[in-house]
Design a protein around this motif. Sequence first.
Motif, mmCIF file in Angstrom:
data_model
loop_
_atom_site.group_PDB
_atom_site.id
_atom_site.type_symbol
_atom_site.label_atom_id
_atom_site.label_comp_id
_atom_site.label_asym_id
_atom_site.label_seq_id
_atom_site.Cartn_x
_atom_site.Cartn_y
_atom_site.Cartn_z
ATOM 1 N N THR A 168 5.591 -21.857 -36.113
ATOM 2 C CA THR A 168 6.684 -22.298 -36.337
ATOM 3 C C THR A 168 7.772 -20.719 -36.834
ATOM 4 N N ARG A 169 8.836 -20.726 -35.473
ATOM 5 C CA ARG A 169 9.671 -19.811 -36.207
ATOM 6 C C ARG A 169 10.803 -20.367 -35.788
ATOM 7 N N THR A 170 11.951 -19.568 -35.897
ATOM 8 C CA THR A 170 13.537 -20.393 -35.720
ATOM 9 C C THR A 170 13.949 -19.916 -34.848
ATOM 10 N N ALA A 171 14.616 -21.267 -33.879
ATOM 11 C CA ALA A 171 14.590 -21.425 -32.904
ATOM 12 C C ALA A 171 16.131 -20.128 -32.370
ATOM 13 N N ALA A 172 15.165 -19.855 -30.398
ATOM 14 C CA ALA A 172 16.295 -18.673 -30.441
ATOM 15 C C ALA A 172 17.660 -19.953 -30.057
ATOM 16 N N ASN A 173 19.093 -18.965 -30.401
ATOM 17 C CA ASN A 173 20.156 -19.230 -29.942
ATOM 18 C C ASN A 173 20.792 -19.220 -28.256
ATOM 19 N N ASP A 174 19.978 -20.542 -27.767
ATOM 20 C CA ASP A 174 19.493 -20.589 -26.299
ATOM 21 C C ASP A 174 20.800 -22.092 -25.781
ATOM 22 N N ALA A 175 20.291 -22.424 -24.835
ATOM 23 C CA ALA A 175 20.561 -23.469 -24.500
ATOM 24 C C ALA A 175 20.060 -24.519 -24.867
ATOM 25 N N PRO A 217 0.211 -36.394 -19.577
ATOM 26 C CA PRO A 217 -1.084 -36.457 -19.991
ATOM 27 C C PRO A 217 -1.237 -36.283 -21.408
ATOM 28 N N ALA A 218 -2.165 -36.194 -21.898
ATOM 29 C CA ALA A 218 -2.584 -36.507 -22.521
ATOM 30 C C ALA A 218 -2.390 -35.139 -23.547
ATOM 31 N N ASP A 219 -2.791 -34.040 -22.826
ATOM 32 C CA ASP A 219 -2.845 -32.968 -23.221
ATOM 33 C C ASP A 219 -1.393 -32.041 -23.016
ATOM 34 N N ALA A 220 -0.966 -32.379 -22.846
ATOM 35 C CA ALA A 220 0.964 -31.659 -22.445
ATOM 36 C C ALA A 220 0.830 -30.525 -23.716
ATOM 37 N N THR A 221 1.127 -29.466 -23.504
ATOM 38 C CA THR A 221 1.933 -28.701 -24.179
ATOM 39 C C THR A 221 3.910 -29.458 -24.004
ATOM 40 N N VAL A 222 3.810 -29.062 -25.534
ATOM 41 C CA VAL A 222 5.012 -29.476 -26.205
ATOM 42 C C VAL A 222 6.079 -28.549 -26.921
ATOM 43 N N SER A 223 7.260 -28.368 -26.442
ATOM 44 C CA SER A 223 7.784 -27.725 -27.644
ATOM 45 C C SER A 223 8.808 -28.853 -28.415
ATOM 46 N N VAL A 224 9.026 -28.101 -29.766
ATOM 47 C CA VAL A 224 9.836 -29.215 -30.866
ATOM 48 C C VAL A 224 10.638 -28.464 -31.395
ATOM 49 N N VAL A 225 12.136 -28.897 -31.563
ATOM 50 C CA VAL A 225 13.248 -27.745 -31.815
ATOM 51 C C VAL A 225 14.037 -29.282 -33.149
ATOM 52 N N GLY A 226 13.828 -27.925 -34.798
ATOM 53 C CA GLY A 226 14.225 -29.666 -35.543
ATOM 54 C C GLY A 226 14.346 -28.932 -36.803
ATOM 55 N N TYR A 227 15.174 -30.109 -37.316
ATOM 56 C CA TYR A 227 16.162 -29.287 -38.746
ATOM 57 C C TYR A 227 15.651 -29.540 -39.652
ATOM 58 N N PRO A 228 14.357 -28.532 -40.367
ATOM 59 C CA PRO A 228 14.461 -29.060 -41.801
ATOM 60 C C PRO A 228 15.747 -29.254 -42.416
ATOM 61 N N SER A 229 15.524 -30.268 -43.390
ATOM 62 C CA SER A 229 16.621 -31.123 -44.527
ATOM 63 C C SER A 229 17.114 -29.334 -45.110
ATOM 64 N N ARG A 230 16.148 -29.063 -45.413
ATOM 65 C CA ARG A 230 16.447 -27.660 -46.340
ATOM 66 C C ARG A 230 17.058 -26.458 -44.998
ATOM 67 N N GLU A 268 18.874 -24.340 -42.299
ATOM 68 C CA GLU A 268 20.918 -24.410 -42.030
ATOM 69 C C GLU A 268 20.621 -23.891 -41.209
ATOM 70 N N SER A 269 19.323 -23.800 -40.127
ATOM 71 C CA SER A 269 18.824 -23.175 -38.696
ATOM 72 C C SER A 269 17.532 -24.155 -37.725
ATOM 73 N N PRO A 270 18.261 -24.656 -36.214
ATOM 74 C CA PRO A 270 16.685 -25.185 -36.133
ATOM 75 C C PRO A 270 15.504 -24.705 -36.600
ATOM 76 N N LEU A 271 14.483 -24.834 -36.676
ATOM 77 C CA LEU A 271 13.248 -24.698 -36.304
ATOM 78 C C LEU A 271 12.853 -25.013 -34.633
ATOM 79 N N TYR A 272 12.032 -23.727 -34.659
ATOM 80 C CA TYR A 272 11.094 -23.722 -33.074
ATOM 81 C C TYR A 272 9.033 -24.213 -33.046
#
Length: 259
Positions: free
Chosen positions: A52-59, A168-181, A183-187
Amino acid sequence: MIQRLSSRPDRRPRARARGRRASRLLLALAVMTALTGADLPEALAEPPLGVTRTAANDATSARVGALFAGGLDGGHFCTASVVRSEDRDVIATAAHCLGGLDTTYFAPGYRDGEAPYGLWKLTGLYVAPGWTDGEDPDADIAFATVAPVDGRQVEDLVGGFPVAAGQPADATVSVVGYPSREESPLYCANTTTLFSGTQRRIECPDLSGGTSGSPWLVDGALAGVLGGYEGGGTVPEVSYSAVMGDQALELYREASTDG
């Protein structure tokens, strides 16, 4: 570095030919090293799966935003994302994120206290009966509509993710979200497994409270949202999503055409 050949006269034609060939070879090797070497800009390198890292500022991150109670001063509590729709005004999130519709605002691309694409008030809610009647974790996917801002719809500004079921069950998934604490999204991206026939599981650290509703993206398409089993999970290292099935697709179609 390309070594310079000696400027000393060489009376052997074959030696000069070999020198020219060596020069060309060294130049080619230098170009290949520049193209394939390890000194690529960090922004171009994908992190390993499960990191997990800070999400890039992209589209992609511009289409993902935080949900706020009453405005930016109210603090953000969940995550949502813009999806494609006929009226260009639909977002997707977890059903358990949408208790206070009248006071909820969406800030796409939110970062460091700023809402670069504005605040969008939620106006409509599309939740399955299984959630409203009994908070069924298999129905913890919802869609909402947002009011226009300055005569424009949210999808006009940031675009939207297509919605895709049947992954499929084994799909590679990307998650982008904001923990409440944060101020930038994580990826984070990782290969998923089926926790059950109706719940998908992913191992990604630091996806703590506030990331509920985060889009689960497969090849850039929404295949779920963080939620479902135990509200998305009881530890930040393992998260869940209800499988995007026929019921969720019907909600999406209703929001897309009626909103």
